[in-house]
Design a protein around this motif. Structure first.
Motif, short mmCIF file in Angstrom:
data_model
loop_
_atom_site.label_atom_id
_atom_site.label_comp_id
_atom_site.label_asym_id
_atom_site.label_seq_id
_atom_site.Cartn_x
_atom_site.Cartn_y
_atom_site.Cartn_z
N HIS A 1 5.10 -0.40 -0.52
CA HIS A 1 5.69 -1.16 0.40
C HIS A 1 4.71 -2.17 1.00
O HIS A 1 3.51 -1.90 0.75
CB HIS A 1 6.44 -0.32 1.52
CG HIS A 1 5.25 0.24 2.18
ND1 HIS A 1 4.75 1.54 1.94
CD2 HIS A 1 4.72 -0.07 3.53
CE1 HIS A 1 3.88 1.74 3.00
NE2 HIS A 1 3.92 0.76 3.90
N CYS B 1 5.17 4.89 5.17
CA CYS B 1 3.92 4.49 4.38
C CYS B 1 3.59 5.37 3.16
O CYS B 1 2.68 4.92 2.63
CB CYS B 1 2.89 4.37 5.58
SG CYS B 1 2.92 2.87 6.56
N HIS C 1 0.69 -1.30 0.06
CA HIS C 1 -0.05 -0.10 -0.10
C HIS C 1 1.08 1.25 0.13
O HIS C 1 1.79 1.24 0.09
CB HIS C 1 -0.87 -0.16 1.13
CG HIS C 1 -0.49 0.65 2.50
ND1 HIS C 1 -0.98 0.58 3.55
CD2 HIS C 1 0.88 0.27 3.00
CE1 HIS C 1 -0.58 0.90 4.59
NE2 HIS C 1 0.89 0.66 4.19
N HIS D 1 3.00 -5.01 3.91
CA HIS D 1 3.00 -5.41 5.31
C HIS D 1 2.47 -6.73 5.39
O HIS D 1 1.81 -7.38 4.46
CB HIS D 1 1.93 -4.37 5.89
CG HIS D 1 2.41 -3.15 6.22
ND1 HIS D 1 3.16 -2.69 7.30
CD2 HIS D 1 1.88 -2.09 5.67
CE1 HIS D 1 3.44 -1.37 7.07
NE2 HIS D 1 2.61 -0.92 6.25
N GLU E 1 -1.41 -4.67 11.53
CA GLU E 1 -0.43 -4.10 10.61
C GLU E 1 0.98 -4.51 10.67
O GLU E 1 1.68 -4.92 9.88
CB GLU E 1 -0.66 -2.57 10.21
CG GLU E 1 0.09 -2.29 8.95
CD GLU E 1 -0.31 -0.96 8.58
OE1 GLU E 1 -0.98 -0.74 7.71
OE2 GLU E 1 -0.03 0.19 9.44
NI NI Z 1 2.42 0.85 5.51
#
Ligand code: NI
Length: 135
Positions: free
Chosen positions: A40, A34, A15, A42, A125
């Motif tokens: 990237h 982020c 995301h 998760h 997450e």
């Molecule tokens: Ni992230």
């Protein structure tokens, strides 16, 4: 007799958190790493809880195979190894924060599960960051 049963699931997804119209620098200030424009990933851990009454005939709250298949169809198949911003329609205009992902998952499961159940979605997450949404 009321109790809660849980099913765990997992998906990997990419995301980017950002707000359209903000500069990359401002997005970085707010969303940190982020906001990386190149995305990237998760490793999301999902725990779905269903609260309800035990069926006296079967001793089940729900057949866990049924719950497993619904989670697979609604979450794992559409989200796993996907870029959430690009490939998942729900996030075209919705920032894919862990908060919003949990709400999207809850709404999808709500449509599939009998209204006699209360649903909780716990979504990790990272091992240390998670949300719980119960509708
Ligand atoms: Ni992230």
């Amino acid at each position: 007799m009321s109790l809660t049963i849980y099913r765990k699931a997992h998906f990997n997804a990419a995301h980017r958190l950002y707000k359209e119209g903000w500069s990359d620098a401002r997005n970085f200030d707010v969303f940190g790493k982020c906001s990386n424009p190149n995305y990237h990933g998760h490793n999301y851990e999902l725990i779905v809880g269903l609260t309800g009454d035990i069926d006296p005939e079967t001793g089940y709250l729900i057949d866990l195979k049924v719950l497993k298949d619904i989670i697979k169809e609604e979450v794992e198949d559409p989200f796993d190894h996907k870029n959430l911003n690009v490939e998942v329609a729900e996030f075209h205009d919705l920032n894919p924060t862990v908060e919003n992902i949990a709400i999207v998952i809850w709404n999808k499961l709500r449509k599939r599960l009998d209204s006699k159940f209360e649903i909780s979605v716990k979504l990790y997450e990272t091992p240390r960051n998670y949300v719980v949404y119960t509708g």
